[in-house]
Design an enzyme around this catalytic site. Structure first.
Site: not given
Length: 413
Positions: A24, A26, A34, A219, A248, A250, A274, A301, A324, A351, A353, A378
């Site tokens: 998870g 980035d 999460y 990432k 990505d 972020n 991304e 996102e 999302d 995205h 989530g 994804e």
């Protein structure tokens, strides 16, 4: 109309899951937890609605507090009656005079709206005893549009135009029903989390290929861009020339750095870059898109509402729309943004989530009922064990969910 079900009480739950071994991570969110701010709808029958909004742990309780405030707008309502004009209900919640000042239409309040809205759609599908994708695909265009708040979009899409888009797609709907037999193609995000070692990335790529994935994401956004370039070349070399690879950042880069690093990353022929810079900086994305063309940009996102999506679509800087449904105001706003994206000719690649639980339904609706191209969705597996009906992947494709609802029911909650 499905079963008559009364929403007796609605309440929130703060549910958090610690990830292991760099999963998870980035360039910005290096140690994520999460978390779901869950909205539960208790009813007069043995059926519950479950909605999700996604956070990274700290602050999840604030979203739950906002949920517990907003549910006053839906408690005591019968679900089919509620959904018959849900667009107005969503607008009333979003514009609640005691909460609107805190946004408007973004941040904690918007996440709470997502959870409440998603719980309503879940209960609606359960009342009709069908999966969400089937409920949405079978609804008449006018009924779909009545669930949407299109305020501030009228300059680009009126309610009549939204109905027209759905009616036009309905005439060729049968041509796209074949996806219900094949399932929806996925791409693997979990091969290349930021804190993974090069060896782990290489090993994950081989496992993903063995599971049938032909698209995957890495990432990027390292302090030293050479690390990003080296790891991107590692992914390309391991996955092969035919693999689709996304990168990505972020939001890690400012505009000059984004131009510099994206220009170097072109060498591996990425499918998209991304979230290259701050999600509120539309002008920077316009400049970046011009400077690094034909390399394409994916974003959404962290875009919180339909108005900012409208502006991105108008700008020409968005090549892939990653809206999302647990980030914007739920399924209702997702559909409004998807319809608008269809008008602008921009594909929707959400995205997730929600870990793909809700979006596996929404991409089927997007393809069959709106006419969006079925690209891929994804896939992030880290929370599968916590869902009663987790997403199922076979040979790199999402299997079509069959249980009533939107697949958001969690174990032990």
């Amino acid at each position: 109309m499905g079963k008559t079900i009364l929403i007796k009480k609605a309440f929130s739950s703060d549910i958090q899951y610690k990830l292991k071994d760099g999963a998870g991570s980035d360039a910005i969110h290096t140690t994520p937890i999460y978390a779901y701010a869950v909205c539960k709808l208790a009813t007069d029958m043995n059926i519950e609605g479950t909605g999700l909004a996604f956070t990274l742990g700290t602050g999840n309780n604030l979203v739950c507090q906002a949920i517990d405030y907003l549910v006053k707008h839906i408690e005591g309502r019968e679900i089919n009656e509620l959904m018959s004009n849900f667009g107005q209900v969503a607008k009333t919640m979003a514009d609640d005079p005691n909460f609107r000042w805190l946004g408007p239409h973004k941040g904690i309040v918007q996440l709470a709206l997502a959870s409440v809205t998603n719980a309503c759609f879940d209960l609606w599908a359960k009342a009709n005893e069908v999966p969400l994708w089937k409920l949405l695909i079978d609804l008449p265009p006018k009924t779909i549009v009545d669930t949407l708040d299109l305020s501030y979009l009228e300059d680009v899409m009126t309610a009549a135009e939204a109905v027209s888009i759905l009616q036009e797609a309905a005439s060729t709907k049968n041509e796209r029903n074949s996806i219900l037999g094949t399932g929806y193609r996925g791409y693997d995000t979990s091969i290349g989390w930021f804190n993974y070692s090069d060896d782990k990335v290489a090993d994950n790529i081989k496992k993903a290929l063995d599971r049938g994935f032909t698209a995957m994401k890495l990432k990027v956004g390292s302090e030293n861009p050479k690390r990003d370039v080296r790891r991107a070349q590692l992914v390309r070399g391991t996955a092969g020339d035919k693999a689709i690879i996304m990168l990505d950042a972020n939001q890690q880069w400012n505009l000059p750095k984004a131009i510099e690093v994206c220009s170097e990353l072109k060498s591996i022929d990425p499918y998209w870059i991304e979230e290259p810079t701050h999600p509120d900086d539309i002008a920077a994305h316009v400049t970046l898109a011009e400077k690094i063309a034909p390399l394409k940009l994916a974003l959404g996102e962290h875009v919180p509402n339909r108005i900012i999506f409208k502006n991105y679509l108008q700008s020409g800087a968005m090549h892939f729309n990653q809206v999302d449904a647990v980030r914007v105001g739920g399924v209702s706003e997702f559909i409004a943004i998807s319809l608008m994206s269809k008008k602008f000719g921009i594909p929707v690649v959400p995205h997730v989530g929600d870990m793909g639980q809700i979006h596996q339904h929404l991409v089927l609706f997007n393809h069959i009922a709106i006419g969006h191209e079925a690209i891929f969705l994804e896939y992030i597996p880290h929370l599968k064990e916590y869902f009663k009906y987790p997403v199922q992947i076979a040979e790199g494709y999402y299997k079509v969910p069959q249980q009533p609802g939107m697949s958001t029911d969690l174990k032990n909650y």
